[in-house]
Design an enzyme around this catalytic site. Sequence first.
Site, short mmCIF file in Angstrom:
data_model
loop_
_atom_site.label_atom_id
_atom_site.label_comp_id
_atom_site.label_asym_id
_atom_site.label_seq_id
_atom_site.Cartn_x
_atom_site.Cartn_y
_atom_site.Cartn_z
N GLY A 44 0.85 -1.20 0.00
CA GLY A 44 0.00 0.00 0.00
C GLY A 44 0.88 1.24 0.00
O GLY A 44 2.10 1.14 0.05
N GLY B 258 2.82 3.51 1.45
CA GLY B 258 3.47 3.64 2.76
C GLY B 258 4.05 5.02 2.98
O GLY B 258 4.38 5.39 4.11
N ARG B 259 4.21 5.74 1.89
CA ARG B 259 4.80 7.08 2.04
C ARG B 259 4.31 8.04 0.97
O ARG B 259 4.95 9.05 0.71
CB ARG B 259 6.31 6.99 1.97
CG ARG B 259 6.80 6.27 0.72
CD ARG B 259 8.25 6.50 0.56
NE ARG B 259 8.83 5.60 -0.39
CZ ARG B 259 10.08 5.68 -0.79
NH1 ARG B 259 10.84 6.63 -0.31
NH2 ARG B 259 10.55 4.84 -1.65
N ARG C 195 -2.21 -0.54 -9.73
CA ARG C 195 -1.11 -1.47 -10.03
C ARG C 195 -1.65 -2.89 -10.15
O ARG C 195 -2.78 -3.16 -9.70
CB ARG C 195 -0.10 -1.42 -8.86
CG ARG C 195 0.33 -0.01 -8.50
CD ARG C 195 0.60 0.13 -7.00
NE ARG C 195 0.79 1.54 -6.62
CZ ARG C 195 1.97 2.11 -6.42
NH1 ARG C 195 3.06 1.40 -6.48
NH2 ARG C 195 2.05 3.39 -6.10
N ASP D 198 3.77 -4.79 -7.54
CA ASP D 198 3.17 -3.55 -7.01
C ASP D 198 3.75 -2.32 -7.70
O ASP D 198 3.27 -1.22 -7.49
CB ASP D 198 3.38 -3.45 -5.49
CG ASP D 198 4.85 -3.56 -5.10
OD1 ASP D 198 5.46 -4.60 -5.39
OD2 ASP D 198 5.39 -2.59 -4.53
N ASN D 199 4.77 -2.53 -8.52
CA ASN D 199 5.34 -1.41 -9.27
C ASN D 199 4.97 -1.48 -10.75
O ASN D 199 5.56 -0.78 -11.57
CB ASN D 199 6.86 -1.38 -9.12
CG ASN D 199 7.29 -1.05 -7.70
OD1 ASN D 199 6.52 -0.46 -6.94
ND2 ASN D 199 8.49 -1.43 -7.33
P1 AMP Z 1 8.97 0.51 -3.40
O1 AMP Z 1 10.11 -0.45 -3.36
O2 AMP Z 1 9.38 1.96 -3.36
O3 AMP Z 1 8.01 0.23 -4.49
O4 AMP Z 1 8.19 0.31 -2.02
C1 AMP Z 1 7.60 -0.90 -1.64
C2 AMP Z 1 6.63 -0.67 -0.51
O5 AMP Z 1 7.28 -0.11 0.64
C3 AMP Z 1 5.50 0.30 -0.83
O6 AMP Z 1 4.35 -0.15 -0.17
C4 AMP Z 1 6.00 1.60 -0.25
O7 AMP Z 1 4.96 2.50 0.05
C5 AMP Z 1 6.72 1.14 0.99
N1 AMP Z 1 7.78 2.05 1.40
C6 AMP Z 1 8.96 2.27 0.78
N2 AMP Z 1 9.70 3.17 1.45
C7 AMP Z 1 8.97 3.54 2.53
C8 AMP Z 1 9.17 4.44 3.63
N3 AMP Z 1 10.29 5.15 3.76
N4 AMP Z 1 8.19 4.55 4.55
C9 AMP Z 1 7.06 3.83 4.45
N5 AMP Z 1 6.81 2.97 3.46
C10 AMP Z 1 7.75 2.82 2.51
MG MG Z 2 6.35 0.72 -5.16
#
Ligand code: AMP
Ligand code: MG
Length: 487
Positions: A90, A92-93, A183, A252-253
């Site tokens: 989901g 997360g940021r 996604r 998810d990407n």
């Molecule tokens: P990503 O690898 O950027 O696609 O992130 C994978 C998952 O981790 C997604 O659900 C992001 O929202 C979450 N995520 C990545 N970095 C952070 C962060 N610094 N704080 C909270 N959630 C994160």
């Molecule tokens: Mg992502």
Amino acid sequence: MKALDELTFDNRFARLGDAFSTHVLPDPLDAPRLVVASEAAMALLDLDPAEAHDPVFAKLFGGHTLWADAEPRAMVYSGHQFGSYNPQLGDGRGLLLGEVYNEAGEHWDLHLKGAGMTPYSRMGDGRAVLRSSIREFLASEALHALGIPTSRALCVIGSDTPVWREKQERGAMVLRLAHSHIRFGHFEYFYYTQRPEQQKQLGEHVLALHYPQCLEQPEPYLAMFQKSVERNAELIAKWQAYGFCHGVMNTDNMSILGITFDFGPFAFLDDFDARFICNHSDQQGRYSFSNQVPIGQWNLSALAQALTPFISVEALRETLDLFLPLYQAHYLDLMRRRLGLTTAEDGDQTLVEDLLQRMQGSAIDYTLFLRRLGDEPAEQAVARLRDEFVDLEAFDQWAALYVARVNREGEIDPQQRRERMHAVNPLYILRNYLAQKAIDAAEAGDYSEVQRLHTVLTQPFTEQPGMQSYAERPPEWGKHLEISCSS
Ligand code: AMP
Ligand code: MG
């Protein structure tokens, strides 16, 4: 042209309700300031470019204030990360601030990345650092300029907010634009949590908003899946043809619309290397450059699995089988054009493969080789380029076939050949070392290099006076930059 407060919202995703997303307000950054803005992206919202310099701009996109009609939501989804299913991901940021529609009637999701903690932050701090925000901004706008489908970036806002990664850094936010942030992982989430009602609601939402023509088909869900297969095949063909390595092709990407999405440790190839792994954390090379094609198909099969409540396995399989031939056709078409060919011959696939094979291990700059190939008539160009190859005999053999192939298309004026080839072979790409130089300056408080690099990359095919240094191969320090997932 509109002012910032004149945007019009229609938050269709938010209206799907709390099973799909959670209301969360952005957590503001300290001392927000504009690092860089994209005029072209602002134009998508009909925004006057001067608005970027209004103090309200940095406040809005630094999370301090919102439009009355915005409805900030964190979306829930899941997905396969490095091949394993993660049931709870989901935003997360990041937050979907709302959907804006422009005067042409196009809807754009406004997504603020780095906006603080949400119910989906897991162990994370909800933040994005300046370094990764600049990388996402530059990559989005650079890919778009190359003609590669991608989410867009409106701006980066920097701050004084401390953020801990391997060392202390500063928080930043990117305002991302896309027609949809849905996604593959959205569909997987409702499938694996066994909620067919909500999954159907999601499917109908995507069909109505993004694939309305599929609603006229006998099996709309199957037609939608086919569209995703087609668009992702075309997308990945473009990545491969232009040497773009995404780095984290988790489901998810992967966008349901087939756009490049969620930038992390991505890289453009400098030297051609089919085995290149841009993500330092990817020890097995699951997402290596050449693996992007089978992984694209694997990801589509994960989406297919999630659609089994609506479509027969047989039909899904048949549709999935379209991926590889579609990919190959797009890729070959692009590579023909990059080689300056306008007709199709049976041996073209081999001609391309043989060239790449000769580049492999010879430390040939992928982008510059193809650019220079168009500088002169074929025979002169290959004669000039040959010295860079380790195995000269092998290169000469390829060059002879290439020159003969070009000659079979008939005579062409050198000027015409140059123009045609330069129009598809960029001079400027977002090399990691160029991004790094701009980031180093930005971290020291000087944003001018990010802005200049962004400007150069908006016209990748056009030689720009005084910008020769942006077209150069990386220096020794810039060849082996280690980019991790930590962002
Ligand atoms: P990503 O690898 O950027 O696609 O992130 C994978 C998952 O981790 C997604 O659900 C992001 O929202 C979450 N995520 C990545 N970095 C952070 C962060 N610094 N704080 C909270 N959630 C994160
Ligand atoms: Mg992502």
